[in-house]
Design a protein around this motif. Structure first.
Motif, mmCIF file in Angstrom:
data_model
loop_
_atom_site.group_PDB
_atom_site.id
_atom_site.type_symbol
_atom_site.label_atom_id
_atom_site.label_comp_id
_atom_site.label_asym_id
_atom_site.label_seq_id
_atom_site.Cartn_x
_atom_site.Cartn_y
_atom_site.Cartn_z
ATOM 1 N N VAL A 1 -1.380 1.519 -0.976
ATOM 2 C CA VAL A 1 -1.456 2.713 -0.133
ATOM 3 C C VAL A 1 -0.599 3.826 -0.728
ATOM 4 C CG1 VAL A 1 -0.882 3.672 2.137
ATOM 5 C CG2 VAL A 1 -2.029 1.451 1.967
ATOM 6 N N LEU A 2 0.601 3.475 -1.159
ATOM 7 C CA LEU A 2 1.495 4.465 -1.762
ATOM 8 C C LEU A 2 0.897 5.050 -3.043
ATOM 9 C CD1 LEU A 2 4.903 2.650 -1.203
ATOM 10 C CD2 LEU A 2 4.238 4.868 -0.254
ATOM 11 N N ILE A 3 0.255 4.215 -3.826
ATOM 12 C CA ILE A 3 -0.375 4.715 -5.060
ATOM 13 C C ILE A 3 -1.478 5.698 -4.717
ATOM 14 C CG2 ILE A 3 -1.828 4.048 -7.020
ATOM 15 C CD1 ILE A 3 -0.127 1.487 -7.236
ATOM 16 N N ARG A 4 -2.266 5.405 -3.666
ATOM 17 C CA ARG A 4 -3.312 6.347 -3.243
ATOM 18 C C ARG A 4 -2.718 7.668 -2.786
ATOM 19 N NH1 ARG A 4 -5.677 3.001 1.263
ATOM 20 N NH2 ARG A 4 -6.532 5.018 1.921
ATOM 21 N N ALA A 5 -1.495 7.611 -2.274
ATOM 22 C CA ALA A 5 -0.822 8.833 -1.817
ATOM 23 C C ALA A 5 -0.156 9.590 -2.954
ATOM 24 C CB ALA A 5 0.217 8.477 -0.761
ATOM 25 N N GLY A 6 -0.223 9.035 -4.155
ATOM 26 C CA GLY A 6 0.354 9.729 -5.309
ATOM 27 C C GLY A 6 1.829 9.463 -5.509
ATOM 28 N N ILE A 7 2.309 8.285 -5.073
ATOM 29 C CA ILE A 7 3.736 7.982 -5.193
ATOM 30 C C ILE A 7 4.193 7.969 -6.642
ATOM 31 C CG2 ILE A 7 3.480 5.466 -5.301
ATOM 32 C CD1 ILE A 7 6.146 7.380 -3.272
ATOM 33 N N GLU A 8 3.301 7.661 -7.559
ATOM 34 C CA GLU A 8 3.695 7.570 -8.970
ATOM 35 C C GLU A 8 4.059 8.933 -9.559
ATOM 36 O OE1 GLU A 8 1.228 3.773 -10.662
ATOM 37 O OE2 GLU A 8 0.058 5.467 -9.911
ATOM 38 N N LYS A 9 3.590 10.003 -8.935
ATOM 39 C CA LYS A 9 3.954 11.344 -9.403
ATOM 40 C C LYS A 9 4.854 12.058 -8.394
ATOM 41 C CE LYS A 9 -0.043 13.725 -7.329
ATOM 42 N NZ LYS A 9 -1.159 14.679 -7.537
ATOM 43 N N ALA A 10 5.261 11.347 -7.339
ATOM 44 C CA ALA A 10 6.009 11.979 -6.254
ATOM 45 C C ALA A 10 7.419 12.358 -6.683
ATOM 46 C CB ALA A 10 6.063 11.062 -5.039
ATOM 47 N N ASP A 11 7.859 13.517 -6.220
ATOM 48 C CA ASP A 11 9.237 13.959 -6.423
ATOM 49 C C ASP A 11 10.118 13.567 -5.250
ATOM 50 O OD1 ASP A 11 8.780 15.771 -8.882
ATOM 51 O OD2 ASP A 11 7.290 16.487 -7.445
ATOM 52 N N ALA A 12 9.504 13.290 -4.091
ATOM 53 C CA ALA A 12 10.272 12.945 -2.893
ATOM 54 C C ALA A 12 9.420 12.093 -1.965
ATOM 55 C CB ALA A 12 10.751 14.204 -2.176
ATOM 56 N N PHE A 13 10.116 11.302 -1.141
ATOM 57 C CA PHE A 13 9.456 10.430 -0.168
ATOM 58 C C PHE A 13 10.252 10.483 1.126
ATOM 59 C CE2 PHE A 13 9.135 6.305 1.994
ATOM 60 C CZ PHE A 13 7.765 6.120 2.072
ATOM 61 N N ALA A 14 9.573 10.692 2.253
ATOM 62 C CA ALA A 14 10.222 10.728 3.559
ATOM 63 C C ALA A 14 9.598 9.661 4.456
ATOM 64 C CB ALA A 14 10.079 12.104 4.197
ATOM 65 N N ALA A 15 10.412 8.745 4.950
ATOM 66 C CA ALA A 15 9.944 7.687 5.848
ATOM 67 C C ALA A 15 10.284 8.088 7.277
ATOM 68 C CB ALA A 15 10.591 6.358 5.484
ATOM 69 N N VAL A 16 9.290 8.507 8.033
ATOM 70 C CA VAL A 16 9.531 9.023 9.384
ATOM 71 C C VAL A 16 8.631 8.348 10.416
ATOM 72 C CG1 VAL A 16 10.384 11.253 8.616
ATOM 73 C CG2 VAL A 16 7.937 10.965 8.967
ATOM 74 N N SER A 17 8.278 7.088 10.181
ATOM 75 C CA SER A 17 7.482 6.361 11.159
ATOM 76 C C SER A 17 8.370 6.010 12.352
ATOM 77 C CB SER A 17 6.886 5.095 10.541
ATOM 78 O OG SER A 17 7.862 4.077 10.440
ATOM 79 N N SER A 18 7.793 5.370 13.370
ATOM 80 C CA SER A 18 8.538 5.062 14.586
ATOM 81 C C SER A 18 9.327 3.761 14.493
ATOM 82 C CB SER A 18 7.581 4.981 15.781
ATOM 83 O OG SER A 18 6.595 3.987 15.549
ATOM 84 N N GLY A 19 9.225 3.057 13.361
ATOM 85 C CA GLY A 19 9.910 1.766 13.231
ATOM 86 C C GLY A 19 10.969 1.761 12.152
#
Length: 221
Positions: free
Chosen positions: A57-75
């Motif tokens: 899922v992260l790869i589909r979101a482009g994590i491999e080229k990502a400069d930043a990641f924000a985890a803001v789910s409810s858990g």
């Protein structure tokens, strides 16, 4: 830069919109496709259905080229796992997570990943942590709803009225420091080189307003 946001709740949707408005590319993940209804219909971010800590899922979101990641789910657990996967598996440098449990947050901070609690100015804090180019608040009211902060307007704002800057930022120019003296601007006040500019903005708009001030004026202004 490319930012992956995990969670399309109120904070995630607000953060994604703010990031886009200040010129960043955004991909947002949520396991519930209905969560994307919080985004404007014409919002151009990529929407990915799935678990935000799943590698594919992260790869589909482009994590491999990502400069930043924000985890803001409810858990908390999901945010912790997602943040660690982004940092440790994909080497994302700017990773930030929302953690509800204070004890967990302290442990997570020791791992080198900033954590943010659920407070009225959560969106501002996330945007600052991701872009790392916004100054701290100079003043914030006790409820956290309004903040006054210094901005460094782009040089192309010089010679323009403060009212034009206010329209672009959707914030008020609270006051200026000019030649060492405070100035309360009115509709006729024109920005000058070396002005120190302080704006007042509502929670959720502060960091975005700072970033917009530092960018050139919109072409249609």
């Amino acid at each position: 830069m490319h930012v992956v946001v995990m969670g399309c709740g109120r904070v995630g949707a607000s953060l994604a919109a703010s990031l886009y408005r200040v010129g960043h590319e955004v991909a947002i993940i949520d396991r519930d496709p209905l969560a994307f209804d919080r985004l404007a219909t014409d919002f151009p971010s990529e929407r990915i259905v799935g678990m935000g800590f799943d590698r594919s899922v992260l790869i589909r979101a482009g994590i491999e080229k990502a400069d930043a990641f924000a985890a803001v789910s409810s858990g908390d657990n999901s945010n912790i796992i997602g943040a660690r996967v982004a940092r440790e598996m994909f080497g994302v440098e700017r990773v930030v997570a929302r953690i509800y449990d204070a004890k967990r947050a302290r442990v997570f901070e020791r791992l080198g990943i900033p954590t943010i609690a659920t407070v009225p100015w959560t969106t501002d804090r996330f945007l600052q942590a991701i872009t790392q180019d916004s100054p701290s608040d100079s003043w914030r009211d006790p409820s956290g709803n309004v903040a006054v902060v210094a901005v460094n307007p782009h040089e192309d704002w010089m010679g323009r009225r403060t009212s034009a800057l206010e329209d672009a930022l959707r914030a008020r120019v609270a006051f200026l420091i000019r030649y060492g003296a405070g100035v309360l601007p009115d509709a006729r006040t024109v920005l000058q080189a070396d002005d120190q500019v302080y704006i007042a903005a509502v929670a959720g708009r502060v960091a975005e307003a700072v970033a917009l001030a530092e960018a050139p004026p919109p072409a249609d202004l």
